[in-house]
Structures are given as C-alpha cells and as structure tokens.
Design a protein around this motif. Structure first.
Motif, PDB file in Angstrom:
ATOM      1  N   ASP A 165       3.508  -4.563  -4.410  1.00  0.00           N
ATOM      2  CA  ASP A 165       2.128  -4.914  -4.335  1.00  0.00           C
ATOM      3  C   ASP A 165       1.525  -4.398  -3.121  1.00  0.00           C
ATOM      4  OD1 ASP A 165       3.899  -6.627  -2.846  1.00  0.00           O
ATOM      5  OD2 ASP A 165       2.876  -8.525  -3.438  1.00  0.00           O
ATOM      6  N   PHE A 166       2.351  -3.993  -2.210  1.00  0.00           N
ATOM      7  CA  PHE A 166       1.748  -3.689  -0.723  1.00  0.00           C
ATOM      8  C   PHE A 166       0.722  -2.370  -1.177  1.00  0.00           C
ATOM      9  CE2 PHE A 166       5.619  -5.832   0.404  1.00  0.00           C
ATOM     10  CZ  PHE A 166       4.957  -6.781   1.204  1.00  0.00           C
ATOM     11  N   VAL A 167       1.193  -1.463  -1.924  1.00  0.00           N
ATOM     12  CA  VAL A 167       0.529  -0.335  -2.026  1.00  0.00           C
ATOM     13  C   VAL A 167      -0.873  -0.722  -2.848  1.00  0.00           C
ATOM     14  CG1 VAL A 167       0.456   1.838  -3.725  1.00  0.00           C
ATOM     15  CG2 VAL A 167       2.524   0.831  -2.771  1.00  0.00           C
ATOM     16  N   ALA A 168      -1.122  -1.709  -3.531  1.00  0.00           N
ATOM     17  CA  ALA A 168      -2.377  -2.085  -4.115  1.00  0.00           C
ATOM     18  C   ALA A 168      -3.396  -2.301  -3.001  1.00  0.00           C
ATOM     19  CB  ALA A 168      -2.266  -3.250  -5.071  1.00  0.00           C
ATOM     20  N   LYS A 169      -2.769  -2.654  -1.886  1.00  0.00           N
ATOM     21  CA  LYS A 169      -3.899  -2.949  -0.717  1.00  0.00           C
ATOM     22  C   LYS A 169      -4.170  -1.677   0.185  1.00  0.00           C
ATOM     23  CE  LYS A 169      -2.266  -7.713  -0.477  1.00  0.00           C
ATOM     24  NZ  LYS A 169      -0.961  -7.571  -1.873  1.00  0.00           N
ATOM     25  N   ASN A 170      -3.526  -0.579  -0.123  1.00  0.00           N
ATOM     26  CA  ASN A 170      -3.470   0.511   0.556  1.00  0.00           C
ATOM     27  C   ASN A 170      -4.812   1.379   0.244  1.00  0.00           C
ATOM     28  OD1 ASN A 170      -3.041   3.511   1.045  1.00  0.00           O
ATOM     29  ND2 ASN A 170      -1.383   2.809   2.102  1.00  0.00           N
ATOM     30  N   ASP A 171      -5.679   1.668   1.296  1.00  0.00           N
ATOM     31  CA  ASP A 171      -6.976   2.269   0.954  1.00  0.00           C
ATOM     32  C   ASP A 171      -6.715   3.788   0.367  1.00  0.00           C
ATOM     33  OD1 ASP A 171      -8.427   0.340   2.092  1.00  0.00           O
ATOM     34  OD2 ASP A 171      -8.341   1.335   4.081  1.00  0.00           O
ATOM     35  N   LYS A 172      -5.629   4.503   0.710  1.00  0.00           N
ATOM     36  CA  LYS A 172      -5.648   5.816   0.014  1.00  0.00           C
ATOM     37  C   LYS A 172      -5.004   5.514  -1.509  1.00  0.00           C
ATOM     38  CE  LYS A 172      -4.016   8.744   3.840  1.00  0.00           C
ATOM     39  NZ  LYS A 172      -3.952   7.752   5.016  1.00  0.00           N
ATOM     40  N   PHE A 173      -4.308   4.686  -1.660  1.00  0.00           N
ATOM     41  CA  PHE A 173      -3.977   4.330  -3.061  1.00  0.00           C
ATOM     42  C   PHE A 173      -5.150   3.894  -4.012  1.00  0.00           C
ATOM     43  CE2 PHE A 173      -2.578   1.258  -6.712  1.00  0.00           C
ATOM     44  CZ  PHE A 173      -1.951   2.204  -7.443  1.00  0.00           C
ATOM     45  N   THR A 174      -6.153   2.827  -3.499  1.00  0.00           N
ATOM     46  CA  THR A 174      -7.134   2.520  -4.135  1.00  0.00           C
ATOM     47  C   THR A 174      -8.231   3.613  -4.513  1.00  0.00           C
ATOM     48  OG1 THR A 174      -8.203   1.776  -2.243  1.00  0.00           O
ATOM     49  CG2 THR A 174      -6.994   0.332  -3.585  1.00  0.00           C
ATOM     50  N   SER A 175      -8.423   4.395  -3.324  1.00  0.00           N
ATOM     51  CA  SER A 175      -9.327   5.582  -3.559  1.00  0.00           C
ATOM     52  C   SER A 175      -9.040   6.539  -4.580  1.00  0.00           C
ATOM     53  CB  SER A 175      -9.433   6.307  -2.006  1.00  0.00           C
ATOM     54  OG  SER A 175     -10.287   7.520  -2.124  1.00  0.00           O
ATOM     55  N   PHE A 176      -7.708   6.776  -4.716  1.00  0.00           N
ATOM     56  CA  PHE A 176      -6.869   7.736  -5.585  1.00  0.00           C
ATOM     57  C   PHE A 176      -7.304   7.073  -7.010  1.00  0.00           C
ATOM     58  CE2 PHE A 176      -3.468   8.772  -8.586  1.00  0.00           C
ATOM     59  CZ  PHE A 176      -3.601   9.839  -8.792  1.00  0.00           C
ATOM     60  N   VAL A 177      -7.064   5.980  -7.241  1.00  0.00           N
ATOM     61  CA  VAL A 177      -7.297   5.029  -8.506  1.00  0.00           C
ATOM     62  C   VAL A 177      -9.013   5.180  -8.857  1.00  0.00           C
ATOM     63  CG1 VAL A 177      -7.140   2.940  -9.859  1.00  0.00           C
ATOM     64  CG2 VAL A 177      -5.310   3.723  -8.303  1.00  0.00           C
TER      65      VAL A 177
ATOM     66  N   ARG B 167       1.274  13.726  -6.286  1.00  0.00           N
ATOM     67  CA  ARG B 167       2.420  14.190  -5.792  1.00  0.00           C
ATOM     68  C   ARG B 167       2.487  13.960  -4.245  1.00  0.00           C
ATOM     69  NH1 ARG B 167       2.853  19.386  -7.283  1.00  0.00           N
ATOM     70  NH2 ARG B 167       3.384  18.908  -9.308  1.00  0.00           N
ATOM     71  N   GLU B 168       1.275  14.375  -3.817  1.00  0.00           N
ATOM     72  CA  GLU B 168       1.001  14.271  -2.226  1.00  0.00           C
ATOM     73  C   GLU B 168       0.760  12.851  -1.738  1.00  0.00           C
ATOM     74  OE1 GLU B 168       0.298  15.286   1.607  1.00  0.00           O
ATOM     75  OE2 GLU B 168       0.835  16.581   0.109  1.00  0.00           O
ATOM     76  N   LEU B 169       0.347  11.948  -2.769  1.00  0.00           N
ATOM     77  CA  LEU B 169       0.069  10.472  -2.088  1.00  0.00           C
ATOM     78  C   LEU B 169       1.560   9.880  -2.252  1.00  0.00           C
ATOM     79  CD1 LEU B 169      -1.889   8.312  -1.744  1.00  0.00           C
ATOM     80  CD2 LEU B 169      -1.926   7.653  -4.089  1.00  0.00           C
ATOM     81  N   ILE B 170       2.528  10.263  -3.278  1.00  0.00           N
ATOM     82  CA  ILE B 170       3.877   9.713  -3.237  1.00  0.00           C
ATOM     83  C   ILE B 170       4.399  10.178  -2.093  1.00  0.00           C
ATOM     84  CG2 ILE B 170       5.947   9.887  -4.314  1.00  0.00           C
ATOM     85  CD1 ILE B 170       4.354  10.109  -7.098  1.00  0.00           C
ATOM     86  N   LEU B 171       4.194  11.181  -1.433  1.00  0.00           N
ATOM     87  CA  LEU B 171       4.932  11.455  -0.173  1.00  0.00           C
ATOM     88  C   LEU B 171       4.328  11.015   0.939  1.00  0.00           C
ATOM     89  CD1 LEU B 171       4.995  15.603  -0.696  1.00  0.00           C
ATOM     90  CD2 LEU B 171       7.006  13.903  -0.653  1.00  0.00           C
ATOM     91  N   VAL B 172       2.834  10.692   1.115  1.00  0.00           N
ATOM     92  CA  VAL B 172       2.448  10.056   2.182  1.00  0.00           C
ATOM     93  C   VAL B 172       2.819   8.519   2.199  1.00  0.00           C
ATOM     94  CG1 VAL B 172       0.221   9.174   3.241  1.00  0.00           C
ATOM     95  CG2 VAL B 172       0.416  11.456   2.365  1.00  0.00           C
TER      96      VAL B 172
END
Length: 305
Positions: free
Chosen positions: A82-94, A129-134
């Motif tokens: 659930d930590f990922v859902a609070k990540n700005d890079k993740f939310t921006s990607f979605v 793929r890049e987001l998963i690496l980051v």
C-alpha cells in the motif's frame, strides 16, 4: 470433491455463517463452493452474497471524465504494497495511463501497453518497466473501462473505489451544475450500495430463476404451504431487485424514494430527460488475494540476511 480448512474459512468470510454450518454445507455440496453458498442461503443462514472474493491486492483505482471531449475512464493498477499508492511517481503514472486510454482508446490492456504514454515518448510498457526499477516493486495494469457520452466519475477512499456512470440526457442537460451534483450522487450511490445492474431488465433471466428457486426452498424450509411460499417469493424477489438494481435501490440521500424516482424528479426540475445507461464500479484488488506470509518466518528471513 474434497475441501480444506481454507475452503471452510473462505465460505465463512463470504457468508458470515458459523464454522460447523460451513463444514456441513461444503460436505453436502461435495466441496463445491457456489453450491455450498446456495445450501446455506436455502437454509436461511446466509444472505445474498457476491462473487467478488477477498479484497486484498494493493495499488489504486483512478477515474476521470472530460466533459468537453465527452469521455471518461476508470482504471486499476496493482502493486505489492500500500506504500506504493502514496508514491507520487506511481500516482502520476496511473493518471497518465487513464488519459492515454481516453485519448487513444486501446481495445485491451495488452494494446494499452504498446501505445505511447500520454505526455511521453515511451510506450506504457517501457514507462511501467522503468517505474518498477525505480520503486523496486512489481506492478501491473489490471483493467480499465472507457465510456463516451455524458459521463460522471467518482473516486472514493483515496483510490480504493472508482465509479463511472454514463447517462443519456436531453441537449445541454449535462452542462448544468445541478446535473453534475445529481451525477455525483448517483456515482456515490454505486460506490456505497454496490448494485450489479442498472434495472430489472438487465438482470439475466437465469439469475432471477435461480434466486426464485432459492427463495422458494427457504419458504418451504420455514414450513410454509406451497401457495403461501409462492406469495412470499414474489415479495422477496422485489427485495432482491432492490439489492442488485441501481434504479430500484432507495436513494442514499432520501430513503423514501428510489433512485429511479429521484432521477425523474431531477429531470423534471431541470426541464429535460435523464436516463442511466450503464455504470462500472472498480474496487481495488477485488477478486485478488494478497500474498500472505507467517510473521515469525518473515522476521527470521530478515535476521538471516
């Protein structure tokens, strides 16, 4: 077909029934989960249940609509924690994925992966793929739906639930502020009351027949004569419709009227027509199971590193 302790637990979670009742039902159903649910319902031990399964996977659901383009999208992207859902890079990607769906109208998740992400020179797959690496976590675009027309969207619980509703209205109706408020209320109703269909006509005949069969058996098990049982079933089937059909449900802001009546009242007040055509409701992780590990084993693994 044999069943396990996990099956008993799963049946308990779905129906709210006691362990022994669940064991007996599974035994009678020879391990068939759906049949066991029916048996418990026929005995009056379990209420109407949904087949969604456990809500456990992480990530987020996002929804948005563009009134000028008359398009809306709801999308779910899953992650491991659930930590990922609070990540700005993740939310921006979605959010960019949702806009990509709106702009390019891919036919499937596979097609979406192969198009350029909105505002990027890379494909969605390359960006993911890049987001998963980051971030260092596995992620997956699970599903999306795109509607065209007079669309309203709603997000609840910071991305736990996303709803999209398509209406058919008279000209200029969708541009009115009162319609926007009405549309949000309907979307909130769907988020809270979890209907399955818009109206009675949308419910498959075999589903109604099955429900009548279960309700009839319930009445017989209660010792009612056949003629009384038939009348009871007619009353209970109306309750069934109120549970699963959006327009039959009591309106969340005024339980004295149905959603259909509220829609009729709003349309009349605005001097036009409104019809709810379709909707979609995504709940984060529905139908997926989160990976579970023994806490002691997890600590042992950490100490061993």
């Amino acid at each position: 077909m044999a069943f396990t302790a996990k099956d008993v637990q799963a049946l308990r979670e779905r129906t709210g029934c006691g362990m022994m009742d669940c064991k007996k039902a599974l035994n009678e159903a020879e391990g068939d989960m759906e049949k066991a649910v029916e048996i418990l319902r026929e005995k009056g031990l379990a209420a109407q249940t949904k087949k969604a399964g456990r809500i456990a996977a992480e990530g987020m659901v996002y929804a948005f609509s563009d009134p000028s383009a008359k398009v809306g999208v709801v999308i779910e992207v899953n992650a491991e924690t659930d930590f990922v859902a609070k990540n700005d890079k993740f939310t921006s990607f979605v959010e960019k994925c949702a806009h990509t769906v709106a702009e390019q109208n891919p036919a499937s998740v596979e097609d979406l992966m192969n198009v350029k992400l909105s505002g990027s020179g890379n494909t969605v797959e390359e960006e993911l793929r890049e987001l998963i690496l980051v971030i260092g976590e596995n992620m997956k675009i699970r599903r999306f739906v795109r509607y065209e027309g007079d669309v309203v969207t709603y997000i609840h619980g910071g991305g736990r639930i996303g709803v999209m509703v398509r209406f058919e209205t008279s000209p200029e109706m969708a541009a009115k502020a009162e319609f926007a408020e009405y549309g949000k209320d309907i979307a909130m109703q769907i988020a809270a009351a979890t209907p399955t269909y818009v109206g009675k006509a949308d419910v498959p005949a075999e589903e109604v027949a099955k429900e009548k069969e279960i309700l009839t058996q319930q009445a017989i098990n209660e010792g009612k004569p056949a003629n009384i049982a038939e009348k009871m079933v007619m009353g209970r089937i109306n309750k069934f419709y109120k549970e699963i059909c959006l327009v039959e449900q009591p309106f969340i802001k005024d339980g004295d009227i149905s959603v259909a009546k509220h829609t009729e009242n709003v349309a009349k007040a605005l001097g036009g027509s409104i019809e709810i055509k379709e909707f979609v409701r995504f709940e984060k992780g529905e139908g997926l199971e989160k990976r579970e590990e023994n806490f002691a084993e997890e600590i042992a693994k950490q100490l061993a590193k």
